[in-house]
Write an enzyme that holds these catalytic residues in place. Structure first.
Site, PDB file in Angstrom:
ATOM      1  N   CYS A   4       0.867  -1.185   0.000  1.00  0.00           N
ATOM      2  CA  CYS A   4       0.000   0.000   0.000  1.00  0.00           C
ATOM      3  C   CYS A   4       0.901   1.231   0.000  1.00  0.00           C
ATOM      4  O   CYS A   4       1.690   1.435   0.926  1.00  0.00           O
ATOM      5  CB  CYS A   4      -0.917   0.014   1.216  1.00  0.00           C
ATOM      6  SG  CYS A   4      -1.797   1.583   1.378  1.00  0.00           S
ATOM      7  N   ASP A  30      -0.113  16.169  -3.034  1.00  0.00           N
ATOM      8  CA  ASP A  30      -0.407  15.165  -4.061  1.00  0.00           C
ATOM      9  C   ASP A  30       0.635  15.265  -5.181  1.00  0.00           C
ATOM     10  O   ASP A  30       1.029  16.356  -5.597  1.00  0.00           O
ATOM     11  CB  ASP A  30      -1.821  15.389  -4.618  1.00  0.00           C
ATOM     12  CG  ASP A  30      -2.330  14.191  -5.380  1.00  0.00           C
ATOM     13  OD1 ASP A  30      -3.282  13.540  -4.885  1.00  0.00           O
ATOM     14  OD2 ASP A  30      -1.796  13.885  -6.467  1.00  0.00           O
ATOM     15  N   ASN A  86     -12.909   9.988  -2.112  1.00  0.00           N
ATOM     16  CA  ASN A  86     -13.421   9.028  -3.093  1.00  0.00           C
ATOM     17  C   ASN A  86     -13.602   7.662  -2.452  1.00  0.00           C
ATOM     18  O   ASN A  86     -12.754   7.196  -1.692  1.00  0.00           O
ATOM     19  CB  ASN A  86     -12.447   8.928  -4.278  1.00  0.00           C
ATOM     20  CG  ASN A  86     -12.468  10.176  -5.131  1.00  0.00           C
ATOM     21  OD1 ASN A  86     -13.520  10.778  -5.333  1.00  0.00           O
ATOM     22  ND2 ASN A  86     -11.316  10.575  -5.649  1.00  0.00           N
ATOM     23  N   THR A  94      -8.237   5.407  -6.588  1.00  0.00           N
ATOM     24  CA  THR A  94      -7.120   4.636  -7.153  1.00  0.00           C
ATOM     25  C   THR A  94      -6.201   4.096  -6.069  1.00  0.00           C
ATOM     26  O   THR A  94      -5.520   3.100  -6.288  1.00  0.00           O
ATOM     27  CB  THR A  94      -6.286   5.490  -8.132  1.00  0.00           C
ATOM     28  OG1 THR A  94      -5.844   6.668  -7.454  1.00  0.00           O
ATOM     29  CG2 THR A  94      -7.097   5.892  -9.350  1.00  0.00           C
ATOM     30  N   HIS A  99      -8.236   8.393   2.278  1.00  0.00           N
ATOM     31  CA  HIS A  99      -7.547   9.689   2.287  1.00  0.00           C
ATOM     32  C   HIS A  99      -8.537  10.781   1.948  1.00  0.00           C
ATOM     33  O   HIS A  99      -9.517  10.556   1.234  1.00  0.00           O
ATOM     34  CB  HIS A  99      -6.380   9.693   1.302  1.00  0.00           C
ATOM     35  CG  HIS A  99      -6.750   9.236  -0.073  1.00  0.00           C
ATOM     36  ND1 HIS A  99      -6.856   7.891  -0.407  1.00  0.00           N
ATOM     37  CD2 HIS A  99      -7.062   9.930  -1.194  1.00  0.00           C
ATOM     38  CE1 HIS A  99      -7.205   7.802  -1.681  1.00  0.00           C
ATOM     39  NE2 HIS A  99      -7.356   9.018  -2.179  1.00  0.00           N
ATOM     40  N   HIS A 101      -8.801  14.352   0.139  1.00  0.00           N
ATOM     41  CA  HIS A 101      -8.171  15.357  -0.721  1.00  0.00           C
ATOM     42  C   HIS A 101      -8.504  16.741  -0.166  1.00  0.00           C
ATOM     43  O   HIS A 101      -9.668  17.022   0.162  1.00  0.00           O
ATOM     44  CB  HIS A 101      -8.725  15.289  -2.144  1.00  0.00           C
ATOM     45  CG  HIS A 101      -8.379  14.033  -2.886  1.00  0.00           C
ATOM     46  ND1 HIS A 101      -7.334  13.945  -3.771  1.00  0.00           N
ATOM     47  CD2 HIS A 101      -8.968  12.807  -2.881  1.00  0.00           C
ATOM     48  CE1 HIS A 101      -7.283  12.725  -4.284  1.00  0.00           C
ATOM     49  NE2 HIS A 101      -8.271  12.012  -3.763  1.00  0.00           N
TER      50      HIS A 101
HETATM   51  P1  5GP Z   1      -7.822   8.711  -5.312  1.00  0.00           P
HETATM   52  O1  5GP Z   1      -7.967   8.712  -6.808  1.00  0.00           O
HETATM   53  O2  5GP Z   1      -7.567   7.313  -4.783  1.00  0.00           O
HETATM   54  O3  5GP Z   1      -8.915   9.426  -4.591  1.00  0.00           O
HETATM   55  O4  5GP Z   1      -6.531   9.594  -5.023  1.00  0.00           O
HETATM   56  C1  5GP Z   1      -5.238   9.088  -4.987  1.00  0.00           C
HETATM   57  C2  5GP Z   1      -4.313  10.269  -5.120  1.00  0.00           C
HETATM   58  O5  5GP Z   1      -3.025   9.870  -4.703  1.00  0.00           O
HETATM   59  C3  5GP Z   1      -4.171  10.816  -6.546  1.00  0.00           C
HETATM   60  O6  5GP Z   1      -4.558  12.187  -6.573  1.00  0.00           O
HETATM   61  C4  5GP Z   1      -2.695  10.610  -6.869  1.00  0.00           C
HETATM   62  O7  5GP Z   1      -2.146  11.667  -7.619  1.00  0.00           O
HETATM   63  C5  5GP Z   1      -2.065  10.513  -5.485  1.00  0.00           C
HETATM   64  N1  5GP Z   1      -0.870   9.690  -5.428  1.00  0.00           N
HETATM   65  C6  5GP Z   1      -0.721   8.437  -5.915  1.00  0.00           C
HETATM   66  N2  5GP Z   1       0.516   7.976  -5.650  1.00  0.00           N
HETATM   67  C7  5GP Z   1       1.159   8.967  -4.981  1.00  0.00           C
HETATM   68  C8  5GP Z   1       2.475   9.081  -4.433  1.00  0.00           C
HETATM   69  O8  5GP Z   1       3.310   8.172  -4.516  1.00  0.00           O
HETATM   70  N3  5GP Z   1       2.776  10.246  -3.818  1.00  0.00           N
HETATM   71  C9  5GP Z   1       1.880  11.276  -3.693  1.00  0.00           C
HETATM   72  N4  5GP Z   1       2.296  12.379  -3.068  1.00  0.00           N
HETATM   73  N5  5GP Z   1       0.634  11.197  -4.196  1.00  0.00           N
HETATM   74  C10 5GP Z   1       0.275  10.058  -4.832  1.00  0.00           C
HETATM   75 ZN    ZN Z   2      -2.386   1.566   3.537  1.00  0.00          ZN
END
Ligand code: 5GP
Ligand code: ZN
Length: 113
Positions: A4, A30, A86, A94, A99, A101
Site C-alpha cells: 500500500c 499530491d 473518493n 485509485t 484519504h 483530498h
Molecule cells: P484517489 O484517486 O484514490 O482518490 O486519489 C489518490 C491520489 O493519490 C491521486 O490524486 C494521486 O495523484 C495521489 N498519489 C498516488 N501515488 C502517490 C504518491 O506516490 N505520492 C503522492 N504524493 N501522491 C500520490
Molecule cells: Zn495503507
C-alpha cells in the site's frame, strides 16, 4: 498493509512532501496536483474505505477533520477549500487507503460540486 503506497509513505519508506504529521495522521502534497494547492490527509492505520472503518479509525478520522481547518490555514487557504473522499471505483478511487483530498488556492468553480 503490504504494497500500500500510503502505508509506505506514512512509514517514511517512500518520500513525500509533508505538510503536517502527528502520531495518527499525515498530510502531504499530491504528486499530481489537481489544483494550485492539493494535499492528501491520510490516517496512518490502513483501511480502504469508510465501509471498512472501525471505531478507533473513526476517532482518527474525526481527529483529521478537526485538524484540517488548521492545516488549511497553514496552507494559506483563506478563501476556502474543497474536501473530497473518493469511495470505490465508480468514484475514481485509485489508492485503497482512505484519504481526504484538500483542494484550494484558486477558485475551484462549480464543476465538481
Ligand atoms: P484517489 O484517486 O484514490 O482518490 O486519489 C489518490 C491520489 O493519490 C491521486 O490524486 C494521486 O495523484 C495521489 N498519489 C498516488 N501515488 C502517490 C504518491 O506516490 N505520492 C503522492 N504524493 N501522491 C500520490
Ligand atoms: Zn495503507
Amino acid at each position: 498493509m503490504e504494497n500500500c503506497i500510503f502505508c509506505k509513505i506514512a512509514a517514511g519508506e517512500i518520500p513525500s512532501d509533508k505538510v503536517y504529521e502527528d502520531e495518527d495522521m499525515l498530510v502531504f502534497r499530491d504528486i499530481r496536483p489537481q489544483a494550485k494547492v492539493h494535499c492528501l490527509c491520510v490516517p496512518k492505520t490502513h483501511f480502504a474505505t469508510l465501509a471498512e472503518m472501525d471505531g478507533a479509525q473513526a476517532e482518527v478520522l474525526k481527529k483529521c477533520l478537526m485538524k484540517i481547518p488548521d492545516i488549511a490555514g497553514r496552507l494559506g487557504l483563506d478563501g476556502g477549500y474543497r474536501l473530497i473522499v473518493n469511495q470505490g471505483k465508480d468514484a475514481g478511487q485509485t489508492v485503497f487507503h482512505l484519504h481526504i483530498h484538500i483542494l484550494g488556492g484558486q477558485d475551484l468553480g462549480e464543476k465538481l460540486l
